[in-house]
Enzyme design. Structure first.
Site, PDB file in Angstrom:
ATOM      1  N   ILE A 247       1.113  -1.146  -0.374  1.00 13.81           N
ATOM      2  CA  ILE A 247       0.155  -0.259   0.119  1.00 13.81           C
ATOM      3  C   ILE A 247       0.520   1.576  -0.123  1.00 13.81           C
ATOM      4  CG2 ILE A 247      -1.884  -0.449   1.014  1.00 13.81           C
ATOM      5  CD1 ILE A 247      -1.067   0.199   3.933  1.00 13.81           C
TER       6      ILE A 247
ATOM      7  N   GLY B  44       8.237   3.785   0.758  1.00 19.15           N
ATOM      8  CA  GLY B  44       8.776   5.957   1.178  1.00 19.15           C
ATOM      9  C   GLY B  44      10.222   5.576   1.477  1.00 19.15           C
TER      10      GLY B  44
ATOM     11  N   SER C 145      12.512   4.774   4.092  1.00 19.94           N
ATOM     12  CA  SER C 145      12.513   3.362   4.683  1.00 19.94           C
ATOM     13  C   SER C 145      12.347   2.034   4.834  1.00 19.94           C
ATOM     14  CB  SER C 145      12.167   4.024   6.583  1.00 19.94           C
ATOM     15  OG  SER C 145      11.166   4.462   6.791  1.00 19.94           O
ATOM     16  N   GLY C 146      11.430   2.186   3.857  1.00 22.10           N
ATOM     17  CA  GLY C 146      10.685   0.966   3.322  1.00 22.10           C
ATOM     18  C   GLY C 146       9.115   1.135   2.549  1.00 22.10           C
ATOM     19  N   LYS C 147       8.499  -0.500   2.665  1.00 21.32           N
ATOM     20  CA  LYS C 147       7.827  -1.211   2.334  1.00 21.32           C
ATOM     21  C   LYS C 147       6.519  -0.803   3.473  1.00 21.32           C
ATOM     22  CE  LYS C 147       8.718  -2.193  -2.775  1.00 21.32           C
ATOM     23  NZ  LYS C 147       9.086  -3.641  -3.544  1.00 21.32           N
TER      24      LYS C 147
ATOM     25  N   LYS D 117       5.869  -2.996   7.574  1.00 19.91           N
ATOM     26  CA  LYS D 117       6.713  -1.821   7.620  1.00 19.91           C
ATOM     27  C   LYS D 117       7.945  -2.747   6.987  1.00 19.91           C
ATOM     28  CE  LYS D 117       8.031   2.664   8.406  1.00 19.91           C
ATOM     29  NZ  LYS D 117       8.538   3.408   9.606  1.00 19.91           N
TER      30      LYS D 117
ATOM     31  N   ASP E  61       9.981  14.383  13.458  1.00 18.19           N
ATOM     32  CA  ASP E  61       9.038  15.049  11.805  1.00 18.19           C
ATOM     33  C   ASP E  61       7.495  14.616  11.726  1.00 18.19           C
ATOM     34  OD1 ASP E  61       9.393  14.565   8.406  1.00 18.19           O
ATOM     35  OD2 ASP E  61       9.639  12.221   8.444  1.00 18.19           O
TER      36      ASP E  61
END
Length: 1022
Positions: free
Chosen positions: A705, A708, A710-712, A728, A837
């Site tokens: 879905i 980014g 740092s990962g899927k 993640k 962030d």
């Protein structure tokens, strides 16, 4: 004929007399003992119902029976019978018990400031003698009953700060004994009954902060409330014109109709009310001239600001001898300020900024009253500032910028120890600064730029002074050696003056400096060499002086420096290569005597104007408009041989690199397929209903879905009941391994220790040598970013839900939820947590659109709340990064406040964080919008902007501006931000009991201030 007494009747008369005498002689205790026993039993039953809380531990019966329940602090008795019950502020969470009115003589029930749930407690109907009912500051929901008139003796009905909804029932108008009706801060979304106007005994009526009411006009029969003293209907969707018959409310003392949508003129009869002491009509659409016949000589506060009023300020205001505050700012008043106002004996706050006023300010201002705030900026005033503004030593704020004022600053400012803020820039002022003013102990801001002021800088300044802006004047002399004592200074702008002499090394002792500008002066000598203490510096400008020597290499060690201008001097030598480590924009070294090769980092078109008029500079890149460094023929052969050697070495390196890549690709393939590592470790933080193998088997492209830096992220169904989790998967790129390992450990460490409804729940982590998985609760509606910005929204999300646009109530609740999560992190976690962030894509929404803070990979625990920490690199997303963090990498909670302020601006405007204009991000765009005197309403999201929500959206927009103040200390804490948002969405759970909500929406924060303190261009109070 007279009737004779018989022996029988005479005997009966004597018996009655003896019986009466016996009753009179009996002790009162004998008559009331049974009633006391009954009441004691009811009270002990109430104690048991509340689970015998500690605060009722003294509710016990004495064995000697010498003291009764009437001595308990929560109880008041009349004739040994309970008449008053006070259980306010006791943290009670249970519903009102049905037997409460077994205390049959109750006249007062106070259950305020608790957490009482449920609907309006009809059990109180049985208290037939009830006169006072206070249920304020609780969690009651639903409508006020239509049969509320079942309490006919009620004189005080206080239902404020709950969640009552629906219509306000007409039955309230049948409580003929009612004197006090408090309905402020609820969730009423229906109508207001005109029957309230039938309450002929009503003295106090407060319906403020009911923002969901259907737009309504003030009923004409309200003017029949002849005994009404207080009428408060602030920010409650009031529309239409004010009735001319307001002048018939002869008892009225306080009127607050602020922050509504009233229109038309102010009725003249209003100022004929002789008892009126307070008028708040600010932030409406009132127009025309103000009434000139003033009979309300008891007025102490008159606030007509933020309207469309025109004409001159009435001379008759000088008759208001009790006036303490006069606020007429943001209107269209013209003409001169009446001299009579300057003679008012009690005037403390005088605010007339942003009008079209002209002429000379009356010289008597300050002589007759203890002025604290004098704000007259953005007008067309001429002449001198009044000499006696600080005559009584109370003046705190002097704001007079953008006028045509001339002459010297008032001499009384030299002895004004109370002075905090002076903003007189953009005038025609001349002469010296009063000597004592430099060292006023409470002075924090001194903005005097763009005048014709003269004199020299002092050796000492106020220790609290953080902003000194004095450019475009005629100051002269040296920068004093005593400058090292100006420790609190963060902004020092002395550009375009006549300063001379060398720059003292002592200037480098100012470690708090963010901005230092001494351009366009006559400074000579070298630039300071030991400048490492300028670690906070973001902007340095020494251009257009007569400086000589070389550029210090240590400039390249200032981590936050983004603006550097040393142009138009006589600097020589080479440009230090260390400058290439900085991210400079703008950057200007033109018009000097520099030579040598420019650092490689500057060999691009962005810096093509940075090195002009330096004949000795050269470059190795044809893209820069400078001579080529390798143009001399005698160096050609040497360069050719070096190039050949480099090419050969590079070729060998490429071969080795290709072999290494092949090896790692093969190893990665075997790892991915289980060839090297098939062992997984699961660490759970919640009770799980799935296994690691179930998670691993579902990490397929069909469940992907998002992805980014740092990962899927995968949506993984875990059982037949339809339960879903989000997984993640951290990237396995070897080049990012160390960085992502840190992010992974940070997220696990923080989320595993945090438990909060508005922070995403980490269920477990699954790791092997080659992969790392984080398993979270799944948020069905994904991220706020996808809902606010349609172009980022995948089509499958649009198909899966009914809403395509978040309406304002939803957005406000999301803001509250996110603020609750961040407030918990900053104020309730030990140690506190800074997210680093915060952005709309990291605010997830569950099926009910409840906000949850996510993605803690960048979060940082602080050793001590509010303590600065230095990060090794800047993390975050463009548009959300606080200036001081981007420039200095200094870290505390205020960087999250800045980012959250950007989210508030996103929620109100619908724009993206990086969507300002061609030069700015959203926060800068919003600030410029307000500085240009444009209506805030024009900046709001047109898709959801409705009249009933307009004031609320404007307030949240302003809060976003306050949160994005450039200086961290000017921003509120997340706890304060949350309190302000709660004012818009639900009652404030304040423990300080007040009869009325009198302060404006954003003045409940300690950060009551001007919207723009950065350059002084806007002085309106939020």
């Amino acid at each position: 004929m007279t009737k004779q007494n018989t022996p029988t009747s005479s005997l009966q008369t004597h018996l009655h007399f003896l019986l009466l005498l016996l009753l009179l002689l009996l002790p009162p205790h004998a008559n009331s003992q049974s009633l006391q026993d009954q009441e004691q039993a009811v009270l002990l039953k109430l104690k048991s119902y509340l689970n015998s809380p500690p605060f009722l531990s003294h509710w016990i019966l004495s064995k000697s029976n010498t003291s009764s329940h009437c001595s308990w602090p929560e109880i008041s008795c009349t004739n040994n019978s309970v008449t008053k019950l006070f259980l306010d502020n006791k943290n009670i969470t249970l519903p009102v018990p049905s037997f409460i009115c077994d205390l049959k003589n109750l006249t007062v029930i106070d259950l305020s400031y608790n957490y009482l749930p449920g609907a309006f407690p009809k059990a109180v109907y049985k208290c037939s003698k009830l006169e006072y009912l206070d249920l304020s500051q609780n969690y009651f929901v639903g409508p006020i009953p239509d049969d509320i008139d079942s309490l006919p003796r009620l004189q005080q009905l206080i239902l404020a700060a709950n969640n009552f909804s629906g219509d306000i029932p007409p039955a309230i108008g049948r409580l003929q004994e009612l004197e006090n009706l408090q309905l402020y801060m609820n969730q009423f979304n229906g109508s207001v009954p005109p029957e309230i106007g039938n309450l002929s005994n009503l003295k106090d009526l407060n319906m403020s902060f009911n923002i969901k009411l259907v737009p309504w006009n003030l009923p004409s029969n309200f003017t029949k409330l002849k005994k009404l003293k207080t009428l408060w209907i602030r920010q409650s969707n009031l529309i239409g014109e004010l009735h001319g018959t307001l002048g018939e409310m002869e008892a009225l003392e306080q009127l607050d109709l602020a922050i509504n949508s009233l229109s038309g003129e102010i009725p003249s009869g209003l100022f004929s009310l002789k008892n009126l002491s307070i008028i708040y009509l600010f932030m409406n659409g009132l127009s025309g001239e103000v009434p000139r016949v003033i009979e309300s000589l008891n007025l102490s506060i008159l606030d007509l600001s933020n309207n469309n009023l025109t004409g001159t300020i009435p001379e008759e205001y000088g008759n208001l001898t009790k006036l303490t505050k006069l606020a007429l700012f943001f209107n269209g008043f013209s003409g001169e300020v009446p001299k009579s106002i300057a003679r008012l004996p009690n005037l403390v706050h005088f605010k007339i900024f942003n009008n079209n006023l002209s002429g000379i300010l009356p010289p008597e201002f300050g002589r007759h009253s203890k002025l604290e705030a004098f704000e007259v900026c953005v007008n067309r005033l001429t002449g001198k500032l009044p000499d006696n503004l600080c005559y009584w030593g109370k003046l705190e704020t002097l704001i007079a910028y953008e006028n045509h004022l001339s002459g010297e600053l008032p001499s009384s400012l030299g002895n004004c120890s109370s002075l905090k803020t002076v903003k007189v820039h953009d005038n025609l002022l001349s002469g010296n600064i009063p000597s004592g003013m430099w060292t006023a102990p409470n002075l924090t801001s001194m903005l005097i730029s763009n005048n014709s002021l003269t004199g020299e800088l002092p050796e000492k300044l106020s220790s609290n002074l953080s902003r000194l802006e004095m450019r475009d004047n005629r100051f002269s002399g040296n920068i004093p050696i005593g400058v090292s004592s100006w420790r609190g200074l963060m902004v020092f702008d002395g550009g375009n003056n006549r300063f001379s002499g060398a720059i003292p090394q002592e200037l480098t002792a100012l470690s708090s400096l963010l901005t230092l500008s001494l351009d366009q002066n006559q400074l000579t000598g070298f630039l300071p060499s030991d400048i490492v203490s300028w670690e906070s510096l973001t902007s340095l400008n020494f251009s257009q002086n007569q400086l000589t020597g070389t550029i210090p290499e240590k400039l390249g060690l200032l981590p936050g420096l983004t603006v550097l201008d040393l142009s138009a001097n006589q600097l020589s030598g080479e440009i230090p290569v260390q400058l290439g480590h900085l991210k400079l924009n703008p950057f200007n070294l033109s018009s000097n005597h520099l030579y040598g090769k420019i650092p490689t980092e500057f060999e691009n078109a962005a810096y093509e104007g940075s090195f002009l008029d330096n004949r000795g500079l050269c470059t190795t890149s044809s893209s820069a408009k400078l001579p080529m460094c390798n143009s001399e023929s005698q160096k050609s052969s040497k360069l050719m041989s070096k190039s050949l050697a480099l090419i050969l070495s590079f070729g060998i390196l490429l071969c080795l690199l290709a072999i290494s890549i092949s090896f790692f690709m093969v190893r990665s393939y075997w790892k991915r397929n289980g060839g090297l590592d098939s062992k997984w470790k699961l660490n759970s933080f919640q009770r799980l209903n799935f296994t690691a193998s179930k998670i691993l088997s579902e990490l397929t492209e069909s469940n992907l879905i998002g992805s980014g830096g740092s990962g899927k992220v995968y949506r993984v169904p875990v059982n037949r009941n339809g339960d879903v989790v989000a997984v993640k998967k951290i990237w396995k790129n070897e080049n990012l391994e160390k960085k992502l390992e840190k992010e992974f450990l940070a997220e696990v460490n923080i989320l595993s220790s945090i438990r909060h409804a508005n922070i995403v729940k980490l269920m477990c982590c699954i790791s092997s040598e080659s992969s790392k998985l984080l398993v979270y609760e799944y948020s069905e509606n994904r991220s706020l970013d996808l809902w606010l910005h349609r172009r980022n929204r995948p089509s499958n999300l649009l198909r899966s839900v009914h809403h395509v646009t978040l309406d304002w109530p939803q957005r406000l609740q999301i803001a509250v939820g996110a603020a609750q999560g961040l407030s918990y992190m900053h104020h309730d976690c030990v140690p506190p947590v800074v997210h680093r962030d915060v952005k709309s894509s990291n605010i997830l929404l569950d099926s009910d659109f409840k906000a949850k803070i996510a993605d803690f990979g960048l979060a940082k625990m602080l050793v001590k709340q509010g303590e600065l920490a230095i990060m090794s690199s800047v993390a975050g997303s463009f548009g959300y990064i606080a200036p001081e963090y981007a420039q200095t990498m200094r870290l505390n909670e205020k960087i999250d406040v800045y980012s959250f302020g950007v989210i508030l601006l996103e929620l109100t405007t619908g724009r993206e964080a990086n969507d300002g204009d061609e030069h700015t991000a959203l926060a800068e765009w919003a600030r410029c919008h307000v500085q240009e005197n444009k209506a805030i309403a024009d900046a709001l999201d047109k898709d959801i902007k409705e009249p009933c929500h307009l004031d609320e959206m404007c307030s949240v927009f302003k809060l976003g501006l306050i949160c994005t103040e450039r200086l961290p200390d000017d921003r509120p804490s997340m706890k304060e931000v949350l309190q302000i948002l709660l004012l818009c969405s639900r009652p404030v759970l304040s423990r300080e009991k007040t009869e009325h909500v009198a302060s404006p929406l954003l003045q409940n924060s300690k950060h009551e201030r001007t919207l723009e303190d950065d350059d002084g261009s806007l002085a309106t109070n939020v």
